[in-house]
Design a protein around this motif. Structure first.
Motif, PDB file in Angstrom:
ATOM      1  N   ILE A 124      29.504  38.826  50.521  1.00 59.37           N
ATOM      2  CA  ILE A 124      29.535  37.141  50.776  1.00 59.37           C
ATOM      3  C   ILE A 124      29.409  36.621  49.684  1.00 59.37           C
ATOM      4  O   ILE A 124      29.089  36.265  48.748  1.00 59.37           O
ATOM      5  CB  ILE A 124      28.277  36.665  51.139  1.00 59.37           C
ATOM      6  N   THR A 125      30.686  36.103  49.498  1.00 57.21           N
ATOM      7  CA  THR A 125      31.184  34.773  48.087  1.00 57.21           C
ATOM      8  C   THR A 125      30.917  33.406  49.389  1.00 57.21           C
ATOM      9  O   THR A 125      32.057  33.110  49.629  1.00 57.21           O
ATOM     10  CB  THR A 125      32.590  35.476  47.451  1.00 57.21           C
ATOM     11  N   CYS A 126      30.448  32.125  47.818  1.00 52.57           N
ATOM     12  CA  CYS A 126      30.645  31.494  48.534  1.00 52.57           C
ATOM     13  C   CYS A 126      31.498  30.556  48.567  1.00 52.57           C
ATOM     14  O   CYS A 126      31.623  30.286  46.876  1.00 52.57           O
ATOM     15  CB  CYS A 126      28.927  29.974  47.743  1.00 52.57           C
ATOM     16  N   ASN A 127      32.559  29.393  48.845  1.00 53.57           N
ATOM     17  CA  ASN A 127      33.443  28.655  48.901  1.00 53.57           C
ATOM     18  C   ASN A 127      33.826  27.632  48.763  1.00 53.57           C
ATOM     19  O   ASN A 127      33.933  26.761  47.823  1.00 53.57           O
ATOM     20  CB  ASN A 127      34.820  29.350  49.621  1.00 53.57           C
ATOM     21  N   ASN A 155      33.966  39.699  51.625  1.00 52.30           N
ATOM     22  CA  ASN A 155      35.541  40.770  50.950  1.00 52.30           C
ATOM     23  C   ASN A 155      36.486  40.187  50.812  1.00 52.30           C
ATOM     24  O   ASN A 155      37.721  40.632  50.534  1.00 52.30           O
ATOM     25  CB  ASN A 155      35.336  41.712  51.759  1.00 52.30           C
ATOM     26  N   GLY A 156      36.391  38.564  50.387  1.00 52.97           N
ATOM     27  CA  GLY A 156      37.297  37.796  49.195  1.00 52.97           C
ATOM     28  C   GLY A 156      38.330  37.030  50.607  1.00 52.97           C
ATOM     29  O   GLY A 156      39.306  36.941  50.444  1.00 52.97           O
ATOM     30  N   THR A 169      35.780  44.881  59.894  1.00 53.99           N
ATOM     31  CA  THR A 169      35.618  45.281  59.409  1.00 53.99           C
ATOM     32  C   THR A 169      35.185  46.608  59.599  1.00 53.99           C
ATOM     33  O   THR A 169      34.431  47.009  60.549  1.00 53.99           O
ATOM     34  CB  THR A 169      34.629  45.067  58.013  1.00 53.99           C
ATOM     35  N   LYS A 170      35.507  47.387  58.468  1.00 49.30           N
ATOM     36  CA  LYS A 170      34.322  48.728  59.206  1.00 49.30           C
ATOM     37  C   LYS A 170      33.315  49.115  57.785  1.00 49.30           C
ATOM     38  O   LYS A 170      33.597  50.621  57.899  1.00 49.30           O
ATOM     39  CB  LYS A 170      35.958  50.023  59.632  1.00 49.30           C
ATOM     40  N   LEU A 171      32.442  49.051  57.728  1.00 51.79           N
ATOM     41  CA  LEU A 171      31.786  48.592  56.551  1.00 51.79           C
ATOM     42  C   LEU A 171      30.394  48.909  56.798  1.00 51.79           C
ATOM     43  O   LEU A 171      30.203  47.854  57.441  1.00 51.79           O
ATOM     44  CB  LEU A 171      31.872  47.962  55.656  1.00 51.79           C
TER      45      LEU A 171
END
Length: 683
Positions: A350-353, A335-336, A343-345
């Motif tokens: 998921i983002t690749c860096n 989530n960035g 988290t509570k989700l």
């Protein structure tokens, strides 16, 4: 005879048996009771009349007489206190005593006693409580019922015929007692008795199922407080409710985290707390929508979410935590957020860096059960790096600028390491900040001088040299050639050699000048330029140096004369600025202006440092263009030096020029027919 005798015998036996079956009284069993007298007379203040002593039993000495029950016909006249009769006023009553089913009665006449005097004491009563007036009489023992009672304001308290006061409102009133024509008063204060403490049957509780209940009880101290009523509230009644009797009920599981629900019992502003938690059905298994994922490029994202939880009773509205397990926050983010994250989700992005491997874990906060997803971006190495910037001469006052990297292959995803260093000790400094994708960097110059920006990977590197000057800009000539400019001291100079072959319409001369090599046919020297690209060392120059090298001019072409004779006729400085071959708004420098430059920079190294690669302190970018001799028809390239024409003539055959050579830096006279570089100065 025999029959008669038998009958007599049977009769005798019957008499004997009847006599043996006769019931006898048990020892201590009461047969009857009675009072010693049928009637008694006592005074109303006589408090020692013991009715037990007046009661006789048959047989005497029957036990348990302490259990005698007394009944008085009119309790407004007298009452019983244990076995003693307590008169209230004059009057006639009947007393009945009962024990073991036996009763006895007597009449008692109570006679009035004249009241000689009496007094009242000031006293207090609790709000909503009761108290009896403190009464002293002469003679002693006259009861409160003999008097009439009155309260001055019945909104504060009331009083009954027995002198018992009930408090209604905080404050002070007067109580009056009257009997036998006499009246006395006292002060009555109605006080609130505050609650000092509230204690609960338990201060912590935990529920596991919806619908589960728990009864709390509250004890108020002191027990005679004016406001002992307890009210109940819940900090989150949607999760755990409480009724007005303190009954707790689990309503539903919390969606987010699980802070305790606070149950508050309150009496007279004093509170007690019970902290309640609701723990959902624990999970035994978590299934995600993916157990592994391979990225194709940096910046790509995908949604990872909880597909199913077992058992089925476990709701997806409960609390889950997400983690990057290896802690390599460069690989991917949740989530960035590029850190280990809770988290509570039930769904995250998921983002690749950057290239690498990472494990994303989803954990059930209640049970510790978890599921993992392995993510990866394979590494594609960089084999080549080239750097570029909008300008290689930057003004310190302009602040930050960007250097961009072009990598080979174009789909390489390897990280780039950026560095910035001063090329010369003590001059030039900057800080560098890579962009998010690492393919460019922001450079912030902090000192005038020369810097080198380097970008490198495991197998490749690239560099760019940048001059940091106080100020910079550009100028365009009449042939649309654009030149970098730099401010040195108070003078604006071109930071490149002139390459124009045509005079501006505003110049003293007009038209075009010719290439000496292709046009020369006589020993006269009209305005000529020389294109030294035909020289042998031209091919060894960098493309940047070739761009900035410009042309070589004889003095007639530089100053703007139509013929050699006109140029020779000029033997002194011009009376005003001479534009010559320079762009509009610029002119050929005078000796005085060259001297100002020479004195300001103090050393040739400041204008042509680093072995003549144009990387100098001020961004002047002097290059070793050397000279061309028309008589010798030779390009002097055997050593590294250069001349820059001035507009000042020294004689018919010579003019002044700024000479720069290794360790030499001065203004000399040169033949007007020689070919040198031109740098213009701004008007």
């Amino acid at each position: 005879m025999k029959v008669k005798s038998l009958i007599m015998i049977i009769a005798s036996l019957a008499l004997i048996m009847a006599s043996g079956c006769k019931k006898e009284a048990k020892p201590g069993q009461l047969e009857s009771i009675k009072f010693k007298q049928a009637s008694y007379t006592i005074a109303e203040n006589y408090l020692d009349f013991n009715l037990r002593k007046e009661l006789e039993t048959v047989p005497a000495g029957v036990k348990d007489t302490a259990k005698i029950k007394y009944v008085i016909s009119d309790e407004s006249v007298a009452t019983m206190n244990s076995s003693y009769l307590e008169p209230k006023r004059d009057g006639d009553i009947t007393v009945t005593a009962t024990i073991q089913g036996k009763s006895a009665t007597c009449d008692v006449k109570i006679t009035a006693v004249p009241i000689e005097d009496f007094s009242l004491e000031d006293f207090s009563v609790q709000l909503y409580g009761t108290a009896k007036v403190l009464l002293t009489t002469e003679p002693n023992g006259i009861s409160h019922e003999r008097f009439t009672w009155k309260v001055s304001d019945e909104s504060y308290a009331t009083i009954d015929q027995s002198g018992v006061v009930t408090g209604l409102k905080e404050g002070t009133v007067t109580v009056t007692a009257t009997a036998d024509g006499k009246s006395r008063i006292c002060d009555l204060t109605v006080k609130k008795k505050v609650v000092t403490d509230v204690k609960l049957s338990q201060t912590e509780a935990r529920f596991y199922k919806i619908g589960e209940t728990l009864q709390l009880t509250a004890i108020v101290e002191p027990d005679d407080a004016s406001f002992p009523e307890v009210t109940w509230t819940s900090s989150n009644p949607d999760i755990v409710s409480v009724d007005d009797k303190g009954l707790l009920t689990a309503k539903k599981y919390p969606k987010d985290d699980n802070p305790p629900i606070v149950i508050i019992a309150k009496a007279d502003n004093v509170k007690a707390y019970c902290y309640v938690t609701l723990w959902p059905q624990q999970a035994t298994k978590i299934l995600l929508n993916a157990v592994n994922y391979t990225f194709t490029e940096v910046g790509e994202s995908f949604d990872l979410y909880i597909w199913r939880v077992e058992p089925a009773e476990r709701t997806l509205e409960d609390v889950y935590q997400w983690y990057t397990m290896r802690g390599d926050t460069k690989v991917c983010s949740i989530n960035g957020q590029a850190q280990i994250l809770s988290t509570k989700l039930t769904r995250v992005s998921i983002t690749c860096n950057s290239p690498g491997k990472e494990t994303i874990r989803c954990m059930d906060d209640w049970s510790g059960v978890y599921a993992d997803c392995e993510v990866e971006l394979p590494l594609i190495p960089i084999t080549g790096i080239s750097l570029s910037s909008t300008s290689t001469v930057r003004s310190l006052s302009d602040g930050k600028f960007t250097v961009s990297a072009t990598v080979t292959p174009s789909n390489a995803n390897e990280d780039i390491k950026w560095e910035v260093n001063s090329k010369f000790s003590g001059v030039g400094a900057a800080t560098i900040t890579p962009s998010k994708d690492g393919r460019s960097a922001s450079v912030n110059p902090t000192q005038v001088g020369h810097i080198i920006v380097t970008a490198s990977s495991s197998n490749a590197s690239g560099q760019i040299d940048i001059s940091i000057v106080e100020n910079n800009g550009t100028v365009t000539d009449c042939q649309n050639n654009t030149y970098q400019t730099v401010k040195i001291g108070n003078q604006w100079w071109m930071a490149e050699n002139l390459k124009c072959t045509m005079y501006s319409t505003n110049s003293e001369a007009s038209g075009s000048i010719k290439n000496f090599i292709s046009s020369h046919s006589t020993n006269s020297y009209p305005p000529y330029y020389y294109l030294y690209s035909s020289s042998s060392f031209w091919n060894s120059w960098s493309s940047k140096d070739k761009e900035k090298a410009g042309l070589l001019y004889n003095w007639a072409a530089a100053v703007g004369f139509d013929s050699e004779s006109d140029a020779k006729a000029q033997t002194t400085d011009f009376s005003k600025r001479r534009q010559g071959i320079c762009p509009d708004g610029w002119h050929l420098p005078t000796v005085a202006e060259l001297t100002t430059l020479k004195n300001y920079v103090t050393s040739y190294d400041d204008l042509a440092a680093d072995s003549w690669y144009g990387n100098d302190k001020y961004g002047f970018y002097a290059l070793p263009t050397c000279t061309y001799s028309p008589d010798k028809r030779d390009y002097s390239s055997n050593t590294k030096y250069c001349y820059f024409w001035s507009a000042s003539a020294g004689s018919a055959n010579s003019a002044k020029a700024l000479y720069i050579k290794s360790a030499l830096y001065d203004i000399y006279s040169q033949g007007k027919d020689g070919f040198y570089s031109v740098r213009c100065v701004k008007n």
